[in-house]
Design a protein around this motif. Structure first.
Motif, mmCIF file in Angstrom:
data_model
loop_
_atom_site.group_PDB
_atom_site.id
_atom_site.type_symbol
_atom_site.label_atom_id
_atom_site.label_comp_id
_atom_site.label_asym_id
_atom_site.label_seq_id
_atom_site.Cartn_x
_atom_site.Cartn_y
_atom_site.Cartn_z
ATOM 1 N N SER A 275 0.822 -1.214 0.000
ATOM 2 C CA SER A 275 0.000 0.000 0.000
ATOM 3 C C SER A 275 0.855 1.263 0.000
ATOM 4 N N VAL A 276 1.952 1.280 0.761
ATOM 5 C CA VAL A 276 2.811 2.464 0.765
ATOM 6 C C VAL A 276 3.495 2.629 -0.597
ATOM 7 N N THR A 277 3.864 1.519 -1.228
ATOM 8 C CA THR A 277 4.459 1.590 -2.560
ATOM 9 C C THR A 277 3.462 2.138 -3.571
ATOM 10 N N LEU A 278 2.230 1.660 -3.531
ATOM 11 C CA LEU A 278 1.189 2.180 -4.428
ATOM 12 C C LEU A 278 0.959 3.669 -4.187
ATOM 13 N N TYR A 279 0.933 4.048 -2.928
ATOM 14 C CA TYR A 279 0.729 5.459 -2.574
ATOM 15 C C TYR A 279 1.880 6.321 -3.106
ATOM 16 N N ALA A 280 3.113 5.855 -2.927
ATOM 17 C CA ALA A 280 4.276 6.607 -3.408
ATOM 18 C C ALA A 280 4.258 6.722 -4.928
ATOM 19 N N LEU A 281 3.940 5.626 -5.609
ATOM 20 C CA LEU A 281 3.916 5.656 -7.071
ATOM 21 C C LEU A 281 2.853 6.623 -7.590
ATOM 22 N N SER A 282 1.732 6.717 -6.891
ATOM 23 C CA SER A 282 0.691 7.653 -7.340
ATOM 24 C C SER A 282 1.186 9.089 -7.272
ATOM 25 N N TRP A 283 1.979 9.411 -6.254
ATOM 26 C CA TRP A 283 2.554 10.754 -6.162
ATOM 27 C C TRP A 283 3.606 10.985 -7.242
ATOM 28 N N LEU A 284 4.232 9.927 -7.697
ATOM 29 C CA LEU A 284 5.226 10.047 -8.770
ATOM 30 C C LEU A 284 4.575 10.072 -10.147
ATOM 31 N N GLY A 285 3.252 9.964 -10.185
ATOM 32 C CA GLY A 285 2.537 10.014 -11.454
ATOM 33 C C GLY A 285 2.565 8.709 -12.223
ATOM 34 N N VAL A 286 2.818 7.614 -11.542
ATOM 35 C CA VAL A 286 2.897 6.308 -12.200
ATOM 36 C C VAL A 286 1.555 5.595 -12.040
ATOM 37 N N PRO A 287 0.873 5.240 -13.133
ATOM 38 C CA PRO A 287 -0.408 4.527 -13.025
ATOM 39 C C PRO A 287 -0.224 3.176 -12.331
ATOM 40 N N THR A 288 -1.082 2.884 -11.388
ATOM 41 C CA THR A 288 -1.000 1.617 -10.658
ATOM 42 C C THR A 288 -2.391 1.029 -10.500
ATOM 43 N N ASP A 289 -2.419 -0.270 -10.260
ATOM 44 C CA ASP A 289 -3.673 -0.988 -10.012
ATOM 45 C C ASP A 289 -3.625 -1.513 -8.584
ATOM 46 N N PRO A 290 -4.428 -0.952 -7.694
ATOM 47 C CA PRO A 290 -4.378 -1.377 -6.282
ATOM 48 C C PRO A 290 -5.150 -2.662 -5.990
ATOM 49 N N SER A 291 -5.592 -3.373 -7.015
ATOM 50 C CA SER A 291 -6.401 -4.574 -6.774
ATOM 51 C C SER A 291 -5.612 -5.675 -6.061
ATOM 52 N N SER A 292 -4.281 -5.583 -6.066
ATOM 53 C CA SER A 292 -3.482 -6.575 -5.340
ATOM 54 C C SER A 292 -3.786 -6.543 -3.842
ATOM 55 N N LEU A 293 -4.326 -5.428 -3.353
ATOM 56 C CA LEU A 293 -4.624 -5.313 -1.924
ATOM 57 C C LEU A 293 -5.812 -6.180 -1.503
ATOM 58 N N TRP A 294 -6.657 -6.578 -2.453
ATOM 59 C CA TRP A 294 -7.852 -7.329 -2.063
ATOM 60 C C TRP A 294 -7.507 -8.684 -1.445
ATOM 61 N N ARG A 295 -6.374 -9.263 -1.791
ATOM 62 C CA ARG A 295 -6.024 -10.562 -1.211
ATOM 63 C C ARG A 295 -5.735 -10.465 0.292
ATOM 64 N N PHE A 296 -5.566 -9.225 0.777
ATOM 65 C CA PHE A 296 -5.300 -9.015 2.201
ATOM 66 C C PHE A 296 -6.559 -8.595 2.973
ATOM 67 N N GLU A 297 -7.675 -8.469 2.289
ATOM 68 C CA GLU A 297 -8.900 -8.004 2.940
ATOM 69 C C GLU A 297 -9.465 -9.078 3.864
ATOM 70 N N THR A 298 -9.907 -8.648 5.037
ATOM 71 C CA THR A 298 -10.517 -9.542 6.024
ATOM 72 C C THR A 298 -11.808 -8.910 6.529
ATOM 73 N N ASP A 299 -12.499 -9.623 7.392
ATOM 74 C CA ASP A 299 -13.718 -9.070 7.974
ATOM 75 C C ASP A 299 -13.420 -7.831 8.822
ATOM 76 N N ALA A 300 -12.223 -7.805 9.445
ATOM 77 C CA ALA A 300 -11.868 -6.690 10.336
ATOM 78 C C ALA A 300 -11.280 -5.499 9.588
ATOM 79 N N GLY A 301 -10.782 -5.717 8.387
ATOM 80 C CA GLY A 301 -10.110 -4.659 7.633
ATOM 81 C C GLY A 301 -9.154 -5.285 6.638
ATOM 82 N N PHE A 302 -7.847 -5.083 6.857
ATOM 83 C CA PHE A 302 -6.826 -5.682 5.996
ATOM 84 C C PHE A 302 -5.717 -6.245 6.883
ATOM 85 N N CYS A 303 -5.285 -7.464 6.579
ATOM 86 C CA CYS A 303 -4.183 -8.067 7.324
ATOM 87 C C CYS A 303 -2.859 -7.670 6.674
#
Length: 490
Positions: free
Chosen positions: A266-294
């Protein structure tokens, strides 16, 4: 040191341990953070003594054992650091085994007749037994265990399927790499691994860091901190390439040999967005849980900073992509609620990846301020009040003592969430004076980041300080501008 006496800098490591022992006999930071360093240092010096007796080490080992016996006799909280449920039993077993050795120095023989060191209340060696069983059975070792492979001691070289990754590491860990090479430092076709380990040791004057290399982790945090504060970071190709090289559909790891995790991703995706690099954050869904994200699948516990960083990445995606799927908006709302529910009664947050509540609080505060400033207004105000109330007389902030790192986090909270509040502005000004004073005499601050032991990521901390100074300067200018407007004749 006990696993690799053949490694360059052995004498330097012995001198370091002798020179850093505390007056009370322990090693490391205050509170429960001293347990792993004291176990580790005591075990290492015991191993050295048994191989080559030296009177100068006997007193240090005796004092370390006394500290451990006293500390383990009481019920005290133990920090939630990585692999602690493997490391503590492994080191305790090793110390107890050393104490039964026939070649133990005369000055320590009184320990042979006494009871062996126990494990802390509530801790057992079951997981360590499982890991040892995996290796003994010739089964593949899970990636997440590689970072602490040294816990299995001299059977580490027998681990099936373990392969070093460039530049020559196992699990991004010098200790795990040394254990895998074996007690004799056999190289065979792996001379490049030993050569890299030797180079790491030489760069650190004979000492070994907890983890290295962690280029993605380091660069992503630096870029995110600076860019969020309004400091432009140019998207130079080498920087972008380093952040995207290991970014896949399952995320990115902090370093070679580590599994992908939601925090680094997530921090890498956030940094790349500030650098103007298009990214797909869908990789984060594999970490989703009932409580939030692991942080990674199967994680024990819940990390508020990981979830704050995921919130950063998802809310940034929503802000820059007008066609973002509804799933992202739903996740942002869930994360806002989750973080607010984890806020402590005093207004701060605490987390499993850092010793200081100021780090957890700045992560949560900035994420909430960006994602939901209205919905989280009460939480943000409580965080500001806590920061103002906990400032030390010299203008600093800190869990144990004031530090530049923690002061930088507190100042960022005030600059972003306390804007325009007289008490926050005054505290921010005092914090700026403290940073100005400490910057004039550069020195490395305390180790506060959680790994197998506490560590200090110098560049990340420096970026946090620069971000705080930049935000504080902007705040001062804004206050002066507002004052000028109020006093300007109409």
């Amino acid at each position: 040191m006990s696993l690799a006496p053949w490694l360059t800098g052995h004498d330097e490591r012995v001198r370091h341990l002798l020179g850093t022992q505390r007056l009370d006999g322990g090693w490391g930071a205050p509170e429960g953070y001293a347990l792993v360093p004291t176990l580790s240092a005591t075990e290492a010096l015991l191993a050295v003594l048994i191989r080559s007796p030296a009177d100068m080490l006997v007193d240090a080992v005796d004092r370390g054992l006394l500290w451990l016996r006293s500390w383990l006799a009481t019920t005290r909280p133990i920090p939630d650091t990585p692999a602690i449920d493997l490391i503590v039993p492994a080191l305790t077993d090793a110390i107890n085994e050393h104490l039964t050795c026939r070649d133990i120095p005369r000055g320590l023989v009184h320990w042979q007749a006494g009871p062996r060191l126990p494990l802390p209340p509530g801790m057992d060696g079951m997981r360590l037994d499982v890991v040892r069983g995996i290796i003994a059975a010739g089964a593949p070792v899970p990636d997440k265990l590689l970072h602490a492979l040294e816990v299995v001691g001299d059977i580490a070289p027998d681990a099936v399927g373990v392969q070093p990754l460039p530049p020559g590491v196992i699990g991004a860990s010098p200790a795990a790499t040394a254990a895998w090479l074996g007690a004799a430092g056999e190289v065979d076709e792996h001379g490049w691994v030993r050569a890299h380990l030797e180079s790491v040791i030489q760069r650190h004057d004979g000492l070994a860091p907890c983890a290295t290399p962690l280029g993605v982790f380091e660069r992503a945090w630096v870029v995110g901190s600076l860019a969020r504060a309004g400091i432009a970071v140019p998207p130079v190709p080498d920087l972008v390439d380093s952040l995207t090289a290991d970014l896949t559909s399952v995320g990115t790891p902090a370093g070679p040999g580590l599994p992908p995790d939601a925090d680094t991703t997530s921090v890498t995706l956030y940094a790349l967005s500030w650098l103007g690099v298009p990214t797909d954050p869908s990789s984060l869904w594999r970490f989703e849980t009932d409580a939030g994200f692991c942080t990674w699948p199967g994680e024990d516990g819940f990390s508020v900073t990981t979830n704050a960083h995921v919130l950063d990445a998802l809310s940034r995606h929503l802000a820059t992509q007008s066609d973002a799927a509804p799933r992202y908006r739903s996740a942002v709302r869930r994360l806002v609620d989750a973080l607010r529910s984890c806020q402590l009664p005093d207004g701060g947050w605490q987390d499993r990846w850092h010793a200081s509540p100021y780090y957890a609080t700045v992560c949560c505060t900035l994420a909430l301020a960006d994602a939901a400033p209205s919905a989280a207004a009460e939480s943000l105000a409580r965080a500001v009040r806590w920061v103002v109330a906990t400032q030390q007389p010299d203008g600093s902030w800190g869990r144990w003592n004031g530090s530049s790192e923690e002061t930088a986090y507190a100042m960022q909270i005030l600059a972003v969430a306390g804007r325009g509040l007289p008490a926050a502005d005054a505290a921010l000004s005092r914090g700026m004076s403290y940073l100005d004073m400490t910057s004039a005499i550069p020195q490395e601050g305390p180790a506060l980041w959680h790994d197998k032991d506490l560590y200090h990521p110098t560049k990340i901390v420096r970026a946090a300080v620069l971000a705080a100074q930049h935000l504080a300067t902007e705040s001062r200018l804004r206050v002066r501008f507002d004052d000028d407007l109020r006093t300007c004749p109409t």
